[in-house]
Design an enzyme around this catalytic site. Structure first.
Site, PDB file in Angstrom:
ATOM      1  CG  ASP A  67      -0.318  -0.569   2.468  1.00  0.00           C
ATOM      2  OD1 ASP A  67       0.919  -0.485   2.589  1.00  0.00           O
ATOM      3  OD2 ASP A  67      -1.041  -1.095   3.326  1.00  0.00           O
ATOM      4  CG  ASN A 136      -9.128  -1.382  11.646  1.00  0.00           C
ATOM      5  OD1 ASN A 136      -8.182  -2.056  11.236  1.00  0.00           O
ATOM      6  ND2 ASN A 136      -9.552  -0.298  11.011  1.00  0.00           N
ATOM      7  CG  HIS A 138      -5.977  -2.282   8.585  1.00  0.00           C
ATOM      8  ND1 HIS A 138      -6.079  -0.977   9.030  1.00  0.00           N
ATOM      9  CD2 HIS A 138      -4.663  -2.597   8.750  1.00  0.00           C
ATOM     10  CE1 HIS A 138      -4.896  -0.543   9.414  1.00  0.00           C
ATOM     11  NE2 HIS A 138      -4.019  -1.514   9.259  1.00  0.00           N
ATOM     12  CD  GLU A 143      -8.678   0.994   7.465  1.00  0.00           C
ATOM     13  OE1 GLU A 143      -8.690   0.038   8.272  1.00  0.00           O
ATOM     14  OE2 GLU A 143      -7.963   2.000   7.612  1.00  0.00           O
TER      15      GLU A 143
HETATM   16  C1  F6R Z   1       1.293  -1.477   6.132  1.00  0.00           C
HETATM   17  C2  F6R Z   1       0.057  -2.243   6.190  1.00  0.00           C
HETATM   18  C3  F6R Z   1      -0.775  -2.248   7.419  1.00  0.00           C
HETATM   19  C4  F6R Z   1       0.019  -2.512   8.688  1.00  0.00           C
HETATM   20  C5  F6R Z   1      -0.891  -2.459   9.911  1.00  0.00           C
HETATM   21  C6  F6R Z   1      -0.129  -2.699  11.188  1.00  0.00           C
HETATM   22  O1  F6R Z   1       1.908  -1.644   4.871  1.00  0.00           O
HETATM   23  O2  F6R Z   1      -0.289  -2.843   5.227  1.00  0.00           O
HETATM   24  O3  F6R Z   1      -1.769  -3.244   7.295  1.00  0.00           O
HETATM   25  O4  F6R Z   1       0.643  -3.765   8.599  1.00  0.00           O
HETATM   26  O5  F6R Z   1      -1.506  -1.211   9.958  1.00  0.00           O
HETATM   27  O6  F6R Z   1       0.741  -1.641  11.390  1.00  0.00           O
HETATM   28  P1  F6R Z   1       1.866  -1.732  12.493  1.00  0.00           P
HETATM   29  O7  F6R Z   1       2.734  -2.850  12.106  1.00  0.00           O
HETATM   30  O8  F6R Z   1       2.595  -0.408  12.421  1.00  0.00           O
HETATM   31  O9  F6R Z   1       1.176  -1.949  13.801  1.00  0.00           O
END
Ligand code: F6R
Length: 258
Positions: A67, A136, A138, A143
């Protein structure tokens, strides 16, 4: 789904790095799916250590990021293009020409996202997709209520995701409102999925993903549809799993390799 519960976040990083290492040793031109954020940092650190000591070579691998934020200049330190260049491509000795991140500045998002899907397909598909999980539920930036069949597209970040990611920015207002993310259908096309989670803040999302019904309300539950998904957790992230002891038992008594 294979669930591994390990004593420390460092062990999570080491065991996940072992998995990526074995994929790349079997196929030096493997296509990696990259995640950003805190969760994969220990994995990247361990892979970088192996590259430095000469036991791993990632120069021929190709990679696609999950992303990107919409609207951040690529040289903004928190754009995922910058994060991937700084934390992954450089330290892991990858070839920048073989690593792609969605273009968050595109003026033709439909074309950009369709091209991203095409580029993944032309590379032969993703061999191993690394995933973190949002509080959440994702994965990527899919989301809650994202279609389980979704492809790469533009999305609005949930308020909770913006708040969670505000730690990387000077203020909440600076966190972009939109992103481009691989879809859940795109992620499910990878040959292997590797999700890592550390810390109690992820425990609820992990429990829904692993043991809840498959539901777009908890997008990571889509992993249950994949034939080769591994979830690697530290103890706090595993703390709300009803079957934690069973996962420890099955990890200790794996069937013989065929
Ligand atoms: C980032 C991504 C997100 C993160 C998720 C967890 O490329 O795809 O899904 O993996 O938001 O973020 P952290 O690891 O910072 O808790």
């Amino acid at each position: 789904m294979e669930v591994l519960i390990l004593p420390t976040p460092e062990e999570v990083g080491r065991v996940a790095a072992d998995r990526i290492t074995s994929v790349v040793r079997a196929k030096p031109g493997a296509v990696l799916g990259l995640a950003t954020g805190s969760s994969p940092q220990a994995i990247y650190a361990e892979l970088a250590r192996r590259v430095r000591d000469g036991s791993l070579d990632l120069a021929l691998t190709r990679a696609f990021a999950l992303d990107e934020y919409v609207g951040l200049p690529v040289d903004h330190p928190q754009s995922y293009a910058a994060v991937i260049a700084r934390d992954v491509v450089g330290p892991l000795g990858m070839d920048p020409q073989r690593v792609r991140v969605p273009d968050g500045l595109s003026e033709d998002v439909e074309r950009t996202t369709a091209e991203y899907e095409l580029a993944i397909a032309r590379a032969g598909g993703i061999d191993i997709q690394l995933l973190g999980i949002g509080a959440n539920g994702h994965i990527g930036f899919n989301e809650p209520t994202s279609s389980l069949a979704s492809r790469t597209r533009i999305k609005t970040l949930a308020p909770q995701t913006r708040a969670d990611n505000a730690r990387f920015f000077a203020s909440l207002d600076e966190v972009p409102m939109h992103c481009i993310t691989q879809g859940l259908g795109t992620i499910l096309d990878a040959r292997e999925l590797l999700l890592v989670a550390q810390g109690e803040g992820k425990a609820d999302a992990v429990a829904h993903a692993v043991e809840g019904p498959v539901s777009s309300m908890w997008p990571a539950s889509a992993l249950q549809l994949h034939p080769h998904a591994t979830v690697i957790l530290d103890e706090p992230a595993a703390s709300r799993l009803a079957l934690a002891d069973y996962y420890r038992y099955t990890a200790a008594h794996k069937p013989p390799a065929s």
